[in-house]
Scaffold this motif. Structure first.
Motif, mmCIF file in Angstrom:
data_model
loop_
_atom_site.group_PDB
_atom_site.id
_atom_site.type_symbol
_atom_site.label_atom_id
_atom_site.label_comp_id
_atom_site.label_asym_id
_atom_site.label_seq_id
_atom_site.Cartn_x
_atom_site.Cartn_y
_atom_site.Cartn_z
ATOM 1 N N ASN A 1 22.810 42.509 -16.071
ATOM 2 C CA ASN A 1 23.303 41.353 -16.807
ATOM 3 C C ASN A 1 24.672 40.931 -16.315
ATOM 4 O O ASN A 1 25.537 41.769 -16.099
ATOM 5 N N GLY A 2 24.847 39.639 -16.144
ATOM 6 C CA GLY A 2 26.174 39.136 -15.805
ATOM 7 C C GLY A 2 26.528 39.250 -14.336
ATOM 8 O O GLY A 2 27.654 38.960 -13.950
ATOM 9 N N CYS A 3 25.559 39.652 -13.488
ATOM 10 C CA CYS A 3 25.897 39.817 -12.072
ATOM 11 C C CYS A 3 25.819 38.488 -11.327
ATOM 12 O O CYS A 3 26.192 38.402 -10.164
ATOM 13 N N GLY A 4 25.337 37.436 -11.983
ATOM 14 C CA GLY A 4 25.367 36.120 -11.356
ATOM 15 C C GLY A 4 23.999 35.564 -10.984
ATOM 16 O O GLY A 4 23.910 34.589 -10.234
ATOM 17 N N LYS A 5 22.937 36.125 -11.530
ATOM 18 C CA LYS A 5 21.594 35.645 -11.195
ATOM 19 C C LYS A 5 21.395 34.187 -11.614
ATOM 20 O O LYS A 5 20.971 33.348 -10.821
ATOM 21 N N SER A 6 21.727 33.916 -12.879
ATOM 22 C CA SER A 6 21.543 32.542 -13.364
ATOM 23 C C SER A 6 22.472 31.585 -12.621
ATOM 24 O O SER A 6 22.090 30.447 -12.306
ATOM 25 N N THR A 7 23.664 32.057 -12.342
ATOM 26 C CA THR A 7 24.626 31.219 -11.622
ATOM 27 C C THR A 7 24.084 30.862 -10.242
ATOM 28 O O THR A 7 24.213 29.714 -9.796
ATOM 29 N N LEU A 8 23.452 31.836 -9.599
ATOM 30 C CA LEU A 8 22.867 31.572 -8.287
ATOM 31 C C LEU A 8 21.785 30.497 -8.390
ATOM 32 O O LEU A 8 21.741 29.548 -7.599
ATOM 33 N N GLY B 1 31.456 29.168 -8.825
ATOM 34 C CA GLY B 1 31.985 29.646 -10.096
ATOM 35 C C GLY B 1 32.093 28.478 -11.057
ATOM 36 O O GLY B 1 31.711 27.359 -10.719
ATOM 37 N N TYR B 2 32.587 28.745 -12.248
ATOM 38 C CA TYR B 2 32.659 27.709 -13.275
ATOM 39 C C TYR B 2 34.087 27.191 -13.413
ATOM 40 O O TYR B 2 35.027 27.990 -13.449
ATOM 41 N N GLY B 3 34.223 25.880 -13.536
ATOM 42 C CA GLY B 3 35.542 25.284 -13.743
ATOM 43 C C GLY B 3 36.511 25.747 -12.670
ATOM 44 O O GLY B 3 36.191 25.731 -11.487
ATOM 45 N N ASP C 1 35.458 33.161 -8.506
ATOM 46 C CA ASP C 1 34.125 33.078 -7.924
ATOM 47 C C ASP C 1 33.180 34.040 -8.645
ATOM 48 O O ASP C 1 33.521 35.195 -8.872
ATOM 49 N N ILE C 2 32.009 33.543 -9.016
ATOM 50 C CA ILE C 2 30.984 34.405 -9.601
ATOM 51 C C ILE C 2 30.040 34.850 -8.480
ATOM 52 O O ILE C 2 29.570 35.980 -8.457
ATOM 53 N N LEU C 3 29.763 33.922 -7.571
ATOM 54 C CA LEU C 3 28.973 34.270 -6.391
ATOM 55 C C LEU C 3 29.942 34.488 -5.233
ATOM 56 O O LEU C 3 30.729 33.606 -4.899
#
Ligand SMILES: Nc1ncnc2c1ncn2[C@@H]1O[C@H](COP(=O)(O)OP(=O)(O)O)[C@@H](O)[C@H]1O
Ligand SMILES: [Mg+2]
Lengths: 239, 297
Positions: A37-44, A10-12, A16-18
Motif C-alpha cells: 500500500n502506498g508504494c505508488g501503484k495508483s499514481t503510476l 507526484g502531486y502538486g 516525487d511519488i514515482l
C-alpha cells in the motif's frame, strides 16, 4: 502498445511519488502491478492514464508520445479505458446511464449491440438496469465499472484493483473475464492488484513496486514459482 | 386561501429560476456563487436598456440572458476558478465581494430609481376572486416552461447526462471522454442565462431596482439550501417552501397572541421567514430536506 520510460511524477508540489519507473505492455498482454500500500501503484496508473503529468520521462501509446495528453482525449483518440480504484461508478446515475456514458461517442446501433452483449455477459447488471449505481453492492459496482470501460471496446485498458471488495467467487469470475477479454479482443491490459496470487494466476508479466521504483520485473509464472519471492513479496497477500 | 396559494406561487416563481441556477452551478463547482442574484439584476437592466435602444422585448430579453451567461463564464474563469484553488470558502466570500461591486456599479450605471420594461399593462382580472395581472400569468408560465426545458436538457439528453456525470464524479467523467472543463463552463453559462431570465421575469411582473439582488440573496440562498444545494430541482421545491413561509408570516394575524384584534407583521419582515427556515434547516438537515442521495446536476 504502452511504453512508459523513466517516469517521475507526484502531486502538486509534493515530492516525487514515482522515482523513475519504466514499464511496457503489449497487445494481447495482461500486465499486473503489485506492491505494498502506498508504494505508488495508483499514481503510476494515473500518470499513464493522463490525470497526472509526468515531471520527467514519458508515456507512449501505439508508438506515439502521449505524455501530456489529458485523459479525456486519450479515451477519445487513443482507445484507452481506465477504471479508477475508488468511486468508479456514477453513483447518482442508473446502471443503464453509466453504460451509456461509457459508450459516449459511439453510434446508436453499436451502442445497442454492445449494451445487449454486456447485459448477456453480466446478468447481475441486466436485472438492475434502471437502478441507481449507489444501490448496487460493492461487487456489482466493480462489474459495472468494468462493463462501463468495456462498452467502448478500448485497445488499452487500465484497471486499478478491479477485485477490491469482491467475494472470492466473484473475484475469480472477474479475473477470468479480464483474461478472456485479453484473449478474445487482443487487448493490452495493465492491472494494479492487491490479490497478488490471483492476479499472477491470470497475468503474463508482473512489476512489483517498492517506494516508487520497480523492485522486480518478471513473468508472472516465475514469480509464482519462486519460493523466495513468495516469502518476500507475496506472503499470501501483499500487505 | 386561494389568495395565499397565488401569492405563494408568484413569489416562488420570483425565486425559483435564480435558486435553480445557484444550485446547478454549485453541483459542479462546489461553492454557492451568490453573485448570481446580481447576474439576475444585470439581465433585467441590460434587457431594459436594449429595449430602450429599440430592440423588441423578446429578443432583448434573450440577448441580455446570453450576454449574462457569457459574463458568468468570464467571472468564473477569471475570479472564481482561482479562488477555488485556494478554498471554497474564499470563493464564497469572493462572490459576496463581487455582488457588492456589481451593486455599486448598478448605482452608477442605472441610478437609484426602480425601472421597468415598457409593456402594455392590461388591467388586472379576477381569477377565483384573486386579482391577477396578465403579466403575472405570462411570466409565471414562462418560468415553468424554462424550468421544464432545463429539466429535459438535464434528464433527457446526452449532454444532460454528461452534466450529471461531471457533477457526481468528475474524475470518472473524464475517464469516459468527457471534457469536464467544457461541461463545467457550459453549466456556468446556463446558470447565468437562467438567472438573467429570472431577473427579466421579475422585471416584467413589476419593476427592478438596484437593490433587488441584495434583497433576493437571502430567500434565494435559503431556497437552494432547503432543496439540498446541488440538487437543481430541489431548489424549486425550496422556493415554494420559502415563498409559503414568507406569505404566511406577513398574512398571519398575530392579534390574538398579543391580545389585540388585528396585528400583522409588515412586509419587511418577510425575510425573517427565510432566515428562520434557513437556520432550522442548517441545524437539523444540513444537506437539505431530501434524504441522503439526491440527483445532483
Ligand atoms: N491525490 C493525492 N494527493 C497527494 N498525495 C497522494 C494522492 N494520492 C496518493 N498520494 C500519495 O502518493 C503515495 C502513493 O499512493 P498510491 O499511488 O495511491 O499508492 P497505492 O495505489 O500503491 O496504494 C502515497 O504516499 C499517497 O499518500
Ligand atoms: Mg492504489
Amino acid at each position: 502498445m504502452i511504453e512508459a520510460q523513466d517516469l517521475r511524477a507526484g502531486y502538486g508540489d509534493g515530492a516525487d511519488i514515482l522515482n523513475g519507473i519504466s514499464l511496457t505492455a503489449g497487445r494481447k498482454e495482461l500486465v499486473t502491478i503489485l506492491g505494498p500500500n502506498g508504494c505508488g501503484k495508483s499514481t503510476l496508473l494515473k500518470t499513464i492514464a493522463g490525470y497526472l503529468k509526468p515531471r520527467s520521462g514519458g508515456v507512449k501509446m501505439h508508438g506515439k508520445d502521449v505524455s501530456t495528453v489529458p485523459i479525456h482525449e486519450k479515451v477519445r483518440h487513443h482507445r484507452v479505458g481506465y477504471v479508477p480504484q475508488t468511486d468508479n461508478v456514477f453513483r447518482s446515475l442508473t446502471v443503464a446511464e453509466n453504460l451509456r456514458l461509457g459508450a459516449r461517442g459511439l453510434d446508436r446501433a453499436t451502442t445497442a449491440r454492445r449494451y445487449d452483449a454486456l447485459m448477456e455477459q453480466y446478468p447481475v447488471l441486466a436485472s438492475k438496469q434502471g437502478r441507481k449505481a449507489s444501490a448496487l453492492s460493492g461487487g456489482e459496482r466493480q462489474i459495472l465499472s468494468l462493463a462501463r470501460a468495456l462498452i467502448a471496446e478500448p485497445e488499452i485498458l487500465l484497471l486499478d484493483e478491479p477485485s477490491a471488495g469482491l467475494s472470492p467467487l466473484m473475484l475469480h469470475e472477474v479475473f477470468d473475464a479480464i483474461a478472456g477479454i485479453r484473449d478474445s479482443q487482443g487487448m493490452c491490459i495493465v492491472m494494479v492488484e492487491q490479490n497478488a496470487f490471483e492476479a499472477l494466476g491470470v497475468a503474463d508479466r508482473a512489476y512489483v513496486l517498492s517506494l516508487g521504483q520497480v523492485a522486480i520485473h518478471a513473468p508472472a509464472r516465475d514469480l509464482l514459482a519462486d519460493p523466495a519471492m513468495r516469502a518476500l513479496y507475496l506472503g499470501g497477500h501483499v500487505a | 386561501m386561494v389568495q395565499f396559494i397565488f401569492d405563494t406561487l408568484f413569489r416562488a416563481a420570483d425565486l425559483a429560476l435564480i435558486a435553480v441556477a445557484l444550485s446547478a452551478v454549485y453541483s459542479l463547482i462546489r461553492f454557492p456563487n451568490v453573485a448570481l442574484v446580481q447576474y439576475a439584476v444585470v439581465g433585467a437592466f441590460v434587457g431594459m436598456a436594449l429595449q430602450q435602444q429599440g430592440v423588441p422585448i423578446v429578443p432583448a430579453v434573450l440577448l441580455a440572458s446570453l450576454l449574462v451567461g457569457g459574463i458568468a463564464q468570464v467571472f468564473n474563469a477569471v475570479i472564481f476558478q482561482r479562488l477555488l484553488r485556494l478554498d471554497p470558502a474564499i470563493a464564497l466570500i469572493g462572490s459576496l465581494a463581487l455582488s457588492m461591486v456589481l451593486s455599486a456599479g448598478f448605482l452608477l450605471g442605472f441610478g437609484p430609481a426602480a425601472q421597468r420594461f415598457s409593456v402594455q399593462v392590461a388591467p388586472a382580472t379576477r381569477v377565483f376572486g384573486v386579482r391577477v395581472t396578465e403579466m403575472q400569468v405570462l411570466t409565471g408560465g414562462l418560468t415553468v416552461a424554462i424550468l421544464i426545458a432545463f429539466a429535459l436538457l438535464l434528464f433527457r439528453t446526452p449532454l444532460g447526462r454528461e452534466m450529471r456525470a461531471v457533477s457526481t464524479n468528475p474524475v470518472l467523467a473524464a475517464a469516459t471522454g468527457v471534457n469536464t472543463a467544457r461541461v463545467t463552463g457550459l453549466v456556468v453559462f446556463l446558470s447565468g442565462v437562467i438567472a438573467a431570465l429570472g431577473g427579466a421575469m421579475l422585471a416584467l411582473r413589476g419593476s427592478v431596482s438596484i437593490d433587488m439582488g441584495t434583497n433576493m440573496l437571502l430567500p434565494v440562498f435559503a431556497a437552494a439550501i432547503l432543496g439540498g444545494l446541488g440538487n437543481a430541482f430541489g431548489a424549486v421545491f425550496g422556493a415554494i417552501v420559502i415563498a409559503a413561509a414568507e406569505t404566511l408570516i406577513t398574512n398571519l394575524n398575530f392579534g390574538p397572541i398579543v391580545g389585540q384584534d388585528h396585528v400583522f407583521l409588515p412586509a419587511s419582515y418577510a425575510p425573517a421567514a427565510s432566515f428562520a427556515l434557513l437556520v432550522a434547516v442548517l441545524l437539523f438537515r444540513p444537506r437539505g430536506i431530501f434524504v441522503s442521495e439526491v440527483t445532483r446536476v
